[in-house]
Design an enzyme around this catalytic site. Structure first.
Site, PDB file in Angstrom:
ATOM      1  N   TYR A 128     -11.350  12.965   5.710  1.00 25.75           N
ATOM      2  CA  TYR A 128     -11.333  12.375   4.361  1.00 25.75           C
ATOM      3  C   TYR A 128     -12.549  13.319   3.541  1.00 25.75           C
ATOM      4  O   TYR A 128     -12.490  13.294   2.341  1.00 25.75           O
ATOM      5  CB  TYR A 128     -11.177  10.678   4.522  1.00 25.75           C
ATOM      6  CG  TYR A 128     -10.711  10.663   4.994  1.00 25.75           C
ATOM      7  CD1 TYR A 128      -9.421   9.813   3.724  1.00 25.75           C
ATOM      8  CD2 TYR A 128     -10.867   9.639   6.512  1.00 25.75           C
ATOM      9  CE1 TYR A 128      -8.293   9.309   4.764  1.00 25.75           C
ATOM     10  CE2 TYR A 128      -9.502   8.973   6.666  1.00 25.75           C
ATOM     11  CZ  TYR A 128      -8.283   8.769   5.691  1.00 25.75           C
ATOM     12  OH  TYR A 128      -7.685   7.885   6.759  1.00 25.75           O
ATOM     13  N   HIS A 178       0.663  -1.358  -0.055  1.00 25.69           N
ATOM     14  CA  HIS A 178       0.075   0.088  -0.353  1.00 25.69           C
ATOM     15  C   HIS A 178       1.413   1.500  -0.296  1.00 25.69           C
ATOM     16  O   HIS A 178       1.456   1.861   0.755  1.00 25.69           O
ATOM     17  CB  HIS A 178      -0.860   0.227   1.053  1.00 25.69           C
ATOM     18  CG  HIS A 178      -2.048   1.319   1.241  1.00 25.69           C
ATOM     19  ND1 HIS A 178      -3.152   0.690   0.450  1.00 25.69           N
ATOM     20  CD2 HIS A 178      -2.580   2.490   1.640  1.00 25.69           C
ATOM     21  CE1 HIS A 178      -3.347   1.864   0.327  1.00 25.69           C
ATOM     22  NE2 HIS A 178      -3.195   3.260   1.640  1.00 25.69           N
ATOM     23  N   ALA A 179       0.634   2.616  -0.528  1.00 24.44           N
ATOM     24  CA  ALA A 179       1.202   2.784  -1.426  1.00 24.44           C
ATOM     25  C   ALA A 179       1.873   4.288  -0.262  1.00 24.44           C
ATOM     26  O   ALA A 179       0.325   4.895  -0.104  1.00 24.44           O
ATOM     27  CB  ALA A 179       1.326   4.334  -2.753  1.00 24.44           C
ATOM     28  N   HIS A 199     -12.098   1.926  10.242  1.00 24.35           N
ATOM     29  CA  HIS A 199     -11.474   3.135  11.001  1.00 24.35           C
ATOM     30  C   HIS A 199     -12.168   3.263  12.533  1.00 24.35           C
ATOM     31  O   HIS A 199     -12.386   3.615  13.387  1.00 24.35           O
ATOM     32  CB  HIS A 199     -12.260   3.916  10.192  1.00 24.35           C
ATOM     33  CG  HIS A 199     -11.221   4.426   8.802  1.00 24.35           C
ATOM     34  ND1 HIS A 199     -11.136   3.705   7.735  1.00 24.35           N
ATOM     35  CD2 HIS A 199      -9.543   5.210   8.731  1.00 24.35           C
ATOM     36  CE1 HIS A 199     -10.056   3.751   7.076  1.00 24.35           C
ATOM     37  NE2 HIS A 199      -9.470   5.114   7.014  1.00 24.35           N
ATOM     38  N   GLU A 207      -3.680  14.814   2.592  1.00 24.53           N
ATOM     39  CA  GLU A 207      -4.399  14.192   1.986  1.00 24.53           C
ATOM     40  C   GLU A 207      -4.530  15.397   0.658  1.00 24.53           C
ATOM     41  O   GLU A 207      -5.053  14.862  -0.280  1.00 24.53           O
ATOM     42  CB  GLU A 207      -5.666  13.704   2.302  1.00 24.53           C
ATOM     43  CG  GLU A 207      -5.135  12.615   3.420  1.00 24.53           C
ATOM     44  CD  GLU A 207      -4.140  11.153   2.611  1.00 24.53           C
ATOM     45  OE1 GLU A 207      -4.016  11.153   1.356  1.00 24.53           O
ATOM     46  OE2 GLU A 207      -3.216  11.398   3.087  1.00 24.53           O
ATOM     47  N   HIS A 250       2.825  15.042  -0.744  1.00 27.56           N
ATOM     48  CA  HIS A 250       3.034  14.574   0.683  1.00 27.56           C
ATOM     49  C   HIS A 250       4.783  14.307   0.948  1.00 27.56           C
ATOM     50  O   HIS A 250       5.243  15.117   2.221  1.00 27.56           O
ATOM     51  CB  HIS A 250       2.864  12.318   1.149  1.00 27.56           C
ATOM     52  CG  HIS A 250       1.639  12.973   1.291  1.00 27.56           C
ATOM     53  ND1 HIS A 250       0.101  13.593   2.193  1.00 27.56           N
ATOM     54  CD2 HIS A 250       0.511  11.132   0.911  1.00 27.56           C
ATOM     55  CE1 HIS A 250      -0.544  12.684   2.355  1.00 27.56           C
ATOM     56  NE2 HIS A 250      -0.685  11.633   1.142  1.00 27.56           N
ATOM     57  N   HIS A 259       0.767  11.839  -6.167  1.00 28.27           N
ATOM     58  CA  HIS A 259      -0.134  11.480  -5.420  1.00 28.27           C
ATOM     59  C   HIS A 259       0.778  11.902  -3.954  1.00 28.27           C
ATOM     60  O   HIS A 259       0.807  13.160  -2.581  1.00 28.27           O
ATOM     61  CB  HIS A 259      -1.182  11.624  -5.011  1.00 28.27           C
ATOM     62  CG  HIS A 259      -2.071  10.859  -3.670  1.00 28.27           C
ATOM     63  ND1 HIS A 259      -3.231  12.130  -3.353  1.00 28.27           N
ATOM     64  CD2 HIS A 259      -2.067  10.651  -1.931  1.00 28.27           C
ATOM     65  CE1 HIS A 259      -3.311  11.427  -2.011  1.00 28.27           C
ATOM     66  NE2 HIS A 259      -2.900  11.171  -1.286  1.00 28.27           N
ATOM     67  N   GLU A 260       1.330  11.071  -3.658  1.00 30.52           N
ATOM     68  CA  GLU A 260       2.934  10.359  -2.362  1.00 30.52           C
ATOM     69  C   GLU A 260       3.486  11.782  -2.281  1.00 30.52           C
ATOM     70  O   GLU A 260       3.801  11.995  -1.411  1.00 30.52           O
ATOM     71  CB  GLU A 260       2.961   9.173  -2.500  1.00 30.52           C
ATOM     72  CG  GLU A 260       2.133   7.765  -2.471  1.00 30.52           C
ATOM     73  CD  GLU A 260       1.184   7.572  -1.301  1.00 30.52           C
ATOM     74  OE1 GLU A 260       1.963   8.545  -0.401  1.00 30.52           O
ATOM     75  OE2 GLU A 260       0.066   7.758  -1.846  1.00 30.52           O
TER      76      GLU A 260
END
Ligand SMILES: [Zn+2]
Length: 602
Positions: A511, A343-344, A501, A401, A377, A373-374
């Site tokens: 989110y 999972h990235a 969650h 995010e 971060h 996307h990553e």
């Protein structure tokens, strides 16, 4: 030995060291002590956190029983220290402190998602229960034909995504949701113990503690969310009506022409994102005429070039390239000889320069987007590394995010042309398919993102009593999402616990915020870049002004209220969901045409 004197900073110890710990035993704490306390606490927590990060990194890239055990020990050490410091910090309550010290102390208390009660027995019980619920979820399986036929969540999710057999989908859905039944009793106890811990820190309940993270009164924050939802609701209703009518064509009376959509027919176990059913709702002649995976393959792109494209995006905005250690220490490929977490995720191991990407890169359009996307971060992490440790985080938990996704929104056909992957951008008349696909992911998600914590906040406040857990869960999901469970759910079930969650005590509102904010950021940066195309065709690639504006916000970290950070990038202090409507405007018009004469709502 020295650690024990520093970390568990109790009043029993304080009596032995009166000059250092005047706050206890009748001595009044001073602002100077508060400042010294928090500065020491943040340094100590940074050290513990770095150790925990390192252990987590090893565990995620080399999974064995031992690496898992060591990571758990290091994580627990860091969490316990945080709890300890947060509780000690209450002795400075009521003092007038300088702004930085006050903010750091507030953030320290709010950094917990759960506060264990002072009573050691209750504290131990709460820790055991939370670990137990997460464990129950993690081990959850559905065994349709006896013990030989067990399927885990990954396999069940694949069925939910790919099967078009209504009976099988319903069975799979029901099978998975049964895993949460045994959690109900523990969850009830968890609620009362978590509330107790939060109250000891001065919050009304655990939900109020979560809502206090947002630099505004907890109840005002809840009202803000309602306001944002009202802004996007018309678009959601249009999407819902269109999808329902297409599913009605496909599944017949299983999907009512005018009521809620069955929760198990939307391609996802929680009906939270609907993009897996895109083939069922695909518009005619909406093929954009290119496929990013094919474009990448045509160029013989390898994993390194994939990551270089992502880095190149940020460099084009004026950011420095990633450090050499990023290329040396990251995990880019799935190793052949060991288990890893694929999972990235984006890491900042020492909270300064040790940036890393952990991802099993495949040369696909999806991973191309994920890399952008990553790295969002990673560039955020580096931008705020000059802040004091307590401020090295995003402006609120939705921002991190949102930034990654903001960058991903700039991955437009025009961007693909500029970097030489695509020869010519298709005509905007081809955009409906791309927009619908994105809406099934992002618009469908919004009410779900809202519901999880709407429900939990009411549970923590006592407004929802245990005997109504399941009933109220489905009332809220009906109200916001317009979906319904299969017939026959009762209070024997505990459907909220079938979502990670909830079982694992992870707050969820971030989110929803990220989903709203990313479009607001995108619109603001596109305006700065002078883009005059439809918003879904704007890319900030290569625009230094937009880059400078983005960086101005990123480097603030968590040092100021998020409203200040929002103002820096978007010129407004209020979140604004109208950017979503702008972005999807061509789709909304198209959906409304499709829905002509058909019922909307449920
Ligand atoms: Zn992310």
């Amino acid at each position: 030995m020295q650690n024990r004197l520093i970390v568990p900073w109790t009043c029993a110890l304080a009596l032995l060291l009166v000059s250092l710990f005047e706050g206890c035993a009748g001595h009044r704490a001073t602002p100077e002590e508060a400042k010294a306390f928090i500065n020491e606490a943040e340094q100590k927590l940074l050290e513990l956190d770095n150790d925990a990060q390192r252990a987590d990194w090893i565990k995620d890239t080399y999974i064995t029983d031992d690496t898992e055990a060591v990571a758990a020990i290091m994580d627990e050490r860091a969490i316990n220290a945080t709890v300890g410091y947060a509780k000690q910090a209450t002795r400075f309550d009521g003092l007038t402190l300088d702004a930085v010290t006050a903010r750091k102390i507030k953030l320290l208390k709010l950094s917990l998602t759960i506060a264990t009660p002072n009573d050691p027995k209750e504290s131990e019980e709460l820790t055991r229960i939370t670990a137990g619920m997460e464990g129950t979820y993690g081990k959850g399986k559905y065994c349709p034909g006896g013990p030989q036929s067990c399927k885990d969540l990954e396999e069940l999710s694949k069925i939910m995504a790919e099967s078009r057999d209504a009976k099988q989908l319903q069975e799979t859905w029901t099978g998975w949701h049964a895993i949460a039944r045994p959690m109900r009793k523990d969850f009830t106890r968890y609620v009362s113990l978590a509330n107790k811990g939060a109250q000891e820190l001065g919050f009304k309940d655990n939900g109020a503690m979560w809502r206090s993270k947002y630099d505004m009164a907890p109840d005002d924050f809840a009202k803000e969310l309602d306001r944002l939802w009202e802004q996007v609701k018309p678009l959601y209703l249009s999407l819902h009506a269109y999808v329902r009518s297409r599913l009605h064509q496909k599944y017949g009376d299983a999907v009512p022409a005018s009521g809620p959509i069955p929760a198990y027919l939307l391609g996802n176990m929680w009906a939270q994102e609907w993009d897996n059913i895109y083939p069922l709702v695909e518009p005619a002649s909406a093929d954009p005429g290119y496929d990013v995976t094919a474009l990448l393959k045509r160029k013989k792109t390898d994993w390194k070039q994939m990551v270089k494209y992502g880095e190149g995006f940020f460099v084009s905005l004026g950011f420095d390239p990633l450090p050499q250690t990023f290329w040396e220490r990251s995990l880019f490929l799935k190793p052949a000889d060991r288990e890893v977490v694929c999972h990235a995720s984006a890491w900042d191991v020492d909270a300064v320069t040790d940036l890393r990407l952990k991802m099993c890169v495949q040369v696909t359009g999806e991973d191309f987007l994920t890399i952008h996307h990553e790295l969002g971060h990673n560039f955020y992490q580096r931008a705020y590394d000059q802040q004091p440790p307590m401020f090295r985080d995003s402006a609120n938990d939705g921002f991190h995010e949102a930034i990654g996704d903001t960058i991903a929104l700039s991955v437009t056909p025009e961007y693909l042309v500029k970097i030489g992957l695509l020869d010519k951008a298709p005509d905007t008349s081809k955009d409906i398919g791309l927009l619908l696909h994105k809406a099934l992911e992002k618009i469908a998600f919004l009410p779900f993102g809202l519901v999880i914590d709407q429900w939990r906040w009411k549970v923590f406040s006592g407004e929802i009593p245990p005997e109504k857990y399941n009933e109220t869960w489905w009332q809220l999901r009906l109200k916001y999402q317009g979906i319904a469970p299969p017939a026959g759910r009762s209070e024997e079930d505990f459907d909220p616990g079938a979502k990670y969650h909830v079982a694992a005590n992870v707050p969820y509102m971030r989110y929803f915020l990220a989903d709203i904010l990313q479009f607001q950021f995108h619109r603001a940066l596109a305006q700065t870049a002078g883009c005059t195309s439809p918003l879904n065709r704007c890319s900030i690639y290569g625009n230094k002004e937009a880059g400078a504006k983005l960086n101005g916000m990123l480097q603030m970290g968590l040092s100021q209220p998020w409203q200040d950070a929002l103002e820096e990038i978007a010129g407004a202090r209020q979140m604004d969901a109208s950017a979503i409507r702008d972005y999807f405007a061509p789709l909304e018009k198209w959906l409304d045409e499709q829905n002509q004469g058909k019922p909307v709502g449920w």
